[in-house]
Design an enzyme around this catalytic site. Sequence first.
Site, PDB file in Angstrom:
ATOM      1  N   LEU A  39     -48.034-148.536  -7.079  1.00 33.10           N
ATOM      2  CA  LEU A  39     -49.199-149.095  -6.363  1.00 33.10           C
ATOM      3  C   LEU A  39     -49.432-150.644  -7.064  1.00 33.10           C
ATOM      4  O   LEU A  39     -50.379-150.804  -7.890  1.00 33.10           O
ATOM      5  CB  LEU A  39     -50.335-148.268  -6.898  1.00 33.10           C
ATOM      6  CG  LEU A  39     -51.536-148.279  -5.951  1.00 33.10           C
ATOM      7  CD1 LEU A  39     -51.544-148.428  -4.481  1.00 33.10           C
ATOM      8  CD2 LEU A  39     -52.413-146.772  -6.063  1.00 33.10           C
TER       9      LEU A  39
ATOM     10  N   GLU B 171     -49.324-154.640  -5.318  1.00 30.64           N
ATOM     11  CA  GLU B 171     -48.781-155.410  -4.271  1.00 30.64           C
ATOM     12  C   GLU B 171     -48.237-156.817  -4.834  1.00 30.64           C
ATOM     13  O   GLU B 171     -47.062-157.123  -3.972  1.00 30.64           O
ATOM     14  CB  GLU B 171     -50.107-156.074  -3.215  1.00 30.64           C
ATOM     15  CG  GLU B 171     -50.438-154.510  -2.515  1.00 30.64           C
ATOM     16  CD  GLU B 171     -51.402-153.461  -3.604  1.00 30.64           C
ATOM     17  OE1 GLU B 171     -51.719-153.808  -4.724  1.00 30.64           O
ATOM     18  OE2 GLU B 171     -51.552-152.377  -2.929  1.00 30.64           O
TER      19      GLU B 171
ATOM     20  N   PHE C 150     -52.655-152.049   4.018  1.00 32.66           N
ATOM     21  CA  PHE C 150     -53.762-152.449   4.709  1.00 32.66           C
ATOM     22  C   PHE C 150     -53.830-154.037   4.318  1.00 32.66           C
ATOM     23  O   PHE C 150     -53.750-154.376   3.465  1.00 32.66           O
ATOM     24  CB  PHE C 150     -55.132-151.675   4.646  1.00 32.66           C
ATOM     25  CG  PHE C 150     -55.168-150.516   5.405  1.00 32.66           C
ATOM     26  CD1 PHE C 150     -55.823-150.423   6.607  1.00 32.66           C
ATOM     27  CD2 PHE C 150     -54.915-149.262   4.704  1.00 32.66           C
ATOM     28  CE1 PHE C 150     -55.962-149.113   7.295  1.00 32.66           C
ATOM     29  CE2 PHE C 150     -55.141-147.978   5.347  1.00 32.66           C
ATOM     30  CZ  PHE C 150     -55.413-148.181   6.885  1.00 32.66           C
TER      31      PHE C 150
ATOM     32  N   GLY D 102     -56.523-155.592   4.179  1.00 28.80           N
ATOM     33  CA  GLY D 102     -57.463-155.751   2.550  1.00 28.80           C
ATOM     34  C   GLY D 102     -56.881-155.666   1.589  1.00 28.80           C
ATOM     35  O   GLY D 102     -57.329-156.041   0.534  1.00 28.80           O
TER      36      GLY D 102
ATOM     37  N   HIS E  21     -60.347-152.359   5.442  1.00 33.94           N
ATOM     38  CA  HIS E  21     -59.297-151.643   6.123  1.00 33.94           C
ATOM     39  C   HIS E  21     -59.297-152.278   7.428  1.00 33.94           C
ATOM     40  O   HIS E  21     -58.754-151.808   8.359  1.00 33.94           O
ATOM     41  CB  HIS E  21     -59.672-150.133   6.381  1.00 33.94           C
ATOM     42  CG  HIS E  21     -59.400-149.416   5.028  1.00 33.94           C
ATOM     43  ND1 HIS E  21     -59.961-149.548   3.924  1.00 33.94           N
ATOM     44  CD2 HIS E  21     -58.431-148.555   4.696  1.00 33.94           C
ATOM     45  CE1 HIS E  21     -59.505-148.827   3.158  1.00 33.94           C
ATOM     46  NE2 HIS E  21     -58.470-147.949   3.662  1.00 33.94           N
TER      47      HIS E  21
HETATM   48  C1  LIG Z   1     -54.819-152.870  -3.576  1.00 36.84           C
HETATM   49  C2  LIG Z   1     -55.025-151.465  -2.870  1.00 36.84           C
HETATM   50  N1  LIG Z   1     -53.677-151.068  -2.392  1.00 36.84           N
HETATM   51  C3  LIG Z   1     -53.360-150.048  -1.463  1.00 36.84           C
HETATM   52  C4  LIG Z   1     -54.713-149.324  -1.381  1.00 36.84           C
HETATM   53  C5  LIG Z   1     -54.592-148.034  -0.484  1.00 36.84           C
HETATM   54  N2  LIG Z   1     -54.763-146.809  -1.316  1.00 36.84           N
HETATM   55  C6  LIG Z   1     -55.918-146.400  -1.182  1.00 36.84           C
HETATM   56  S1  LIG Z   1     -56.253-145.053  -2.429  1.00 36.84           S
HETATM   57  C7  LIG Z   1     -54.716-145.258  -2.901  1.00 36.84           C
HETATM   58  C8  LIG Z   1     -53.828-144.143  -3.959  1.00 36.84           C
HETATM   59  C9  LIG Z   1     -54.608-144.388  -4.957  1.00 36.84           C
HETATM   60  O1  LIG Z   1     -54.534-143.556  -6.197  1.00 36.84           O
HETATM   61  P1  LIG Z   1     -54.851-143.242  -7.566  1.00 36.84           P
HETATM   62  O2  LIG Z   1     -55.265-144.761  -8.218  1.00 36.84           O
HETATM   63  O3  LIG Z   1     -54.234-142.455  -8.428  1.00 36.84           O
HETATM   64  O4  LIG Z   1     -56.363-142.728  -7.211  1.00 36.84           O
HETATM   65  P2  LIG Z   1     -56.721-141.384  -6.240  1.00 36.84           P
HETATM   66  O5  LIG Z   1     -56.816-141.615  -5.021  1.00 36.84           O
HETATM   67  O6  LIG Z   1     -55.759-140.496  -6.657  1.00 36.84           O
HETATM   68  O7  LIG Z   1     -57.984-140.819  -6.960  1.00 36.84           O
HETATM   69  C10 LIG Z   1     -53.824-146.102  -2.055  1.00 36.84           C
HETATM   70  C11 LIG Z   1     -52.645-146.631  -2.249  1.00 36.84           C
HETATM   71  C12 LIG Z   1     -55.748-149.629  -1.731  1.00 36.84           C
HETATM   72  N3  LIG Z   1     -56.950-149.114  -1.624  1.00 36.84           N
HETATM   73  N4  LIG Z   1     -55.871-150.738  -2.557  1.00 36.84           N
END
Ligand SMILES: Cc1ncc(C[n+]2csc(CCOP(=O)(O)OP(=O)(O)O)c2C)c(N)n1
Lengths: 392, 333
Positions: free
Chosen positions: B67, B69, B92, B94, B138
């Site tokens: 995760l 970018e 997304f 954002g 989003h």
């Molecule tokens: C910078 C960013 N990249 C991608 C996303 C899309 N996104 C939302 S929640 C998520 C997963 C998050 O996982 P984690 O940090 O383990 O938290 P959890 O949702 O499992 O509580 C992603 C990839 C985002 N919100 N922000």
Amino acid sequence: MTSSMSMGQPVGASGTAGRGRFEAPAASVTPMVQLVDPSGVRVDDPDFAPIAPPDQTAALLRDMALIRRFDTEATALQRKGQLGLWAPLLGQEAIQVGVHSVLGGTDHVFPSHREHGVGMLMGLPIERMFGIFKGCEMGDWDAEALRFHHYSMVIGAHTLHAVGYAMGMAADARREDARRTDGQRPSSEPGVSVVFHGDGAISEGDVNEAYIFAAAYQAPTVFICVNNQWAISEPVERQSRVPLYQRAWGFGIPGIRVDGNDVLAVQAVTSWALDRARTGQGPTLIEAFTYRMGAHTTSDDPTKYRSADESEGWQHRDPIARTSAWLRSVGEWDDAQQAQLDQDTEAFGAEVRAAVDRVPDPSLGQVFDRVYAGTTDLLERERAEALGRVAR
Amino acid sequence: MSQTATAVSSSTLTLAKALNAGLRAAMEADDRVLMYGEDIGPLGGVFRVTEGLQARFGADRVLDSPLAESGLVGTAIGMAMRGYRPVVELQFDGFVFPGFDQITQQLAKLRSRSHGRVGLPVVVRFPYGGGIGSIENHSESIEAYFTHTPGLTVVSPSNPHDAYWMIQQAVASPDPVIFLEPKRRYHEKGTVRLDAPGRDLHEAAVVRPGAEVTLLAWGPMVRTCLDAATVAADEGRSVEVVDVRSLSPLDMTTILESVGRTSRAIVVHEAAGSYGPGAELAARITEELFYVIESPVLRVTGYDTPYPPSRLEAEWLPGVDRILAAVDRSLGY
Ligand SMILES: Cc1ncc(C[n+]2csc(CCOP(=O)(O)OP(=O)(O)O)c2C)c(N)n1
């Protein structure tokens, strides 16, 4: 094997001559603080003991039951179309309740996007939380008054804010000290910022920079890394080859893993970390080891990427069942109390359902307010045009 | 897809499925094409655009990523330097910004910095724009940040046919392409002609001919403009719609020809108006056609505010009524 999780062979023991000393043997065994095991039996940890007497633990059980009800009602409301989206917290109740239970009156929480229970327990009206997921507001509650910051949808961005906030708290305390001539300690406790982030978030640059700043300035910050094993469809192994709490060590921050389904352990470890921060010993990373029982959000389909076996394997580690089993074993919980709690959560469920209707509808005019401290000619022109059109 | 492609010349697909088929075709055509991003493997991406690609091409070519970018775009740069053609999905609009430095300061500049020695055939794709009832971050329309950056190509398909072909052209491009996917149109169906792209990646298209005024739009707003043109026709107005398709570079030839014919232009986009792409188009049209146009170039855009809570987006986003009001204003000069 109740208080440690095996990670397999030490890397250095694989037979590759001469390499062992360069690879951390610590990765081989991962001790996890646990005070009550999944069957509800009290177990000892060499470093931590429960911080509250059993009779106070019933309150934690109650809080866990309430936030679980909040969450299951919210999930149902989304299914009925009354919320656009929901990010369930099912299975993560012990972390939210355990951390909340030891917060001091000056501590400030920076949530990620799933800490609905913490918000509720800190006094955030449920309809404000629903406002976000109903598409009526951005979560613009009074974060300063609540000591519960706005939600962060950009993963990890808020961890830096939490560190900066803690640096500010520490700076305030130093200034107050410097001003004092009577040699007394300040009357109010110095605050700590407590920031929640996920196991996925640990890969973001921002989170790594937050650790660096926290360490460099010994900021009074407690990082709660909620390791629920998944970042949407990405397993935690995709984010890290070492247990997450050990990441902290490379930044010069103590890291510790706690059983995130054991509310007593979460409480004890968080209390210790808060104490460190408050006494000027700097930040701590707590990895709360848990499992996201449900979907990532209501738009997600976990069957595409994980097995039912895996999820079922976590059922028996349930934080609520475990706590009530232990309380029963020490005579602090019985059928009558359970019946009362069931009745209370039932009534609370009705309150939650009613709350969704209380979310006020937004109006287009609001969008032009507060873009800046003042307004601008352009915004006023746009407002007039927009409202003229909507009124027609 | 490729087997059927030779057998049938057209197919009805949603825009998301057309992108999926286009990506599949691009990967089949060139084994240096790789895909990576968050959740693009078994899940197939949060919009399922990459569904089935990992099963087809393996986890070596369709990589689920950490995760991160900045990491995604930054490593794509390195992969491209080694001759690969990475297609990166950012989840997304954002969430593009943690990778913004890598896109605008690194990816965009290496050809120029290396005096042409290093080209970076990287595609950065992401769903953009509003209208799907989502939460904060989003629904952003952030094309202006990229069009302002020399060295980047910025394109957006508005229909399934273009989605299928433009993604393949983007992958084949020798330069970095920012590929904006109109998320509110992902599920709209259209005919995809599988035998020929029809036009080059950087050509604009007159998607509805008309005589009195030209609407200029791209991505999600093309459908809205077509709807407005239909309503206008009922009211006796002849409105031309140009799908700009490529924001950088702009196909000013097609655009000026259209506005030259109708003598009036209105730019429609979701992004905030100030310093948005509409300003660029208005300035160029005014410079080139000052003695031809009969009214100022108008803009119908998002307001100069943060994107609103989703309950307000239908009123906040340019819709048919605002476009028709602009048509009236333009014709009223
Ligand atoms: C910078 C960013 N990249 C991608 C996303 C899309 N996104 C939302 S929640 C998520 C997963 C998050 O996982 P984690 O940090 O383990 O938290 P959890 O949702 O499992 O509580 C992603 C990839 C985002 N919100 N922000």
